[in-house]
Design an enzyme around this catalytic site. Structure first.
Site, mmCIF file in Angstrom:
data_model
loop_
_atom_site.group_PDB
_atom_site.id
_atom_site.type_symbol
_atom_site.label_atom_id
_atom_site.label_comp_id
_atom_site.label_asym_id
_atom_site.label_seq_id
_atom_site.Cartn_x
_atom_site.Cartn_y
_atom_site.Cartn_z
ATOM 1 N N ASP A 117 0.628 -1.052 -0.176
ATOM 2 C CA ASP A 117 -0.016 0.431 -0.063
ATOM 3 C C ASP A 117 0.814 1.023 -0.214
ATOM 4 O O ASP A 117 1.801 1.304 0.568
ATOM 5 C CB ASP A 117 -1.177 0.154 1.131
ATOM 6 C CG ASP A 117 -1.860 0.906 1.002
ATOM 7 O OD1 ASP A 117 -2.784 0.415 0.449
ATOM 8 O OD2 ASP A 117 -1.635 2.206 1.332
ATOM 9 N N ASN A 164 -12.953 -3.652 2.301
ATOM 10 C CA ASN A 164 -13.403 -2.701 2.303
ATOM 11 C C ASN A 164 -14.702 -2.751 0.975
ATOM 12 O O ASN A 164 -14.246 -3.398 0.055
ATOM 13 C CB ASN A 164 -13.164 -1.166 2.288
ATOM 14 C CG ASN A 164 -12.080 -1.112 3.251
ATOM 15 O OD1 ASN A 164 -13.123 -1.673 4.939
ATOM 16 N ND2 ASN A 164 -11.106 -0.518 3.374
ATOM 17 N N HIS A 221 -9.891 -5.449 -3.940
ATOM 18 C CA HIS A 221 -8.738 -5.362 -3.123
ATOM 19 C C HIS A 221 -8.741 -6.480 -1.631
ATOM 20 O O HIS A 221 -10.156 -5.936 -0.429
ATOM 21 C CB HIS A 221 -8.115 -4.187 -3.179
ATOM 22 C CG HIS A 221 -8.512 -2.971 -2.482
ATOM 23 N ND1 HIS A 221 -9.499 -2.443 -3.188
ATOM 24 C CD2 HIS A 221 -8.424 -2.326 -1.158
ATOM 25 C CE1 HIS A 221 -9.898 -1.116 -2.860
ATOM 26 N NE2 HIS A 221 -9.235 -1.776 -1.492
ATOM 27 N N HIS A 278 -7.115 -5.680 1.891
ATOM 28 C CA HIS A 278 -5.832 -5.607 2.674
ATOM 29 C C HIS A 278 -4.827 -6.464 3.949
ATOM 30 O O HIS A 278 -5.752 -7.438 4.302
ATOM 31 C CB HIS A 278 -6.072 -4.257 3.490
ATOM 32 C CG HIS A 278 -6.845 -3.252 2.758
ATOM 33 N ND1 HIS A 278 -5.936 -1.530 2.746
ATOM 34 C CD2 HIS A 278 -8.083 -3.081 2.089
ATOM 35 C CE1 HIS A 278 -6.841 -0.941 2.492
ATOM 36 N NE2 HIS A 278 -7.936 -1.162 2.050
#
Ligand code: AMP
Length: 119
Positions: A33, A91, A104, A106
């Protein structure tokens, strides 16, 4: 909502913008990230045009769903996170504050992460 082929992760997948790659196979790409929230903060994205978990879980093939989830686990393994543990976050949509409209996960780790949610 239609998939936006110009979103930032689509551009990373197409090689149009660079990323700090951690892992790649036929199903997924993992990269760090750009704005890490923990000592380890890696994103894993499927190779395919899926906006979110809601989209992916309905529309992706069995092969891609399996391959993608194995790639998430493999990325964490290769990062050496299994012993100390890690957190996965995907999310999805407005309430979750999803900013990039390409699914995606995380992977967060590298220190005790505390309670699950902060508001
Ligand atoms: P989310 O809020 O779940 O959609 O998270 C999007 C994440 O993408 C954020 O943590 C951003 O820091 C990250 N991000 C945005 N652009 C890039 C980029 N070019 N390379 C790596 N990470 C990015």
């Amino acid at each position: 909502m239609a998939y936006d082929p110009e979103n930032i992760f689509a551009k990373i997948l197409k090689g149009e913008i660079p990323c700090d790659k951690v892992f790649e196979n036929d199903y997924a790409l993992a990269f760090n990230d750009i704005n890490p929230q923990a000592p380890v903060h890696t994103l894993v994205i499927p190779k395919g045009e899926y906006i979110s978990m809601a989209d992916f879980s309905v529309n992706a093939s069995e092969e891609l769903v399996t391959g993608f989830f194995r790639a998430v686990g493999e990325t964490a393994r290769q990062l050496g996170l299994e012993e100390g543990g890690y957190r996965l976050i995907a999310n999805t949509g407005e309430n979750a504050h999803q900013e990039v409209p390409h699914l995606h996960f995380h992977i967060l780790s590298g220190r005790p992460l505390g309670p699950m949610l902060s508001f």
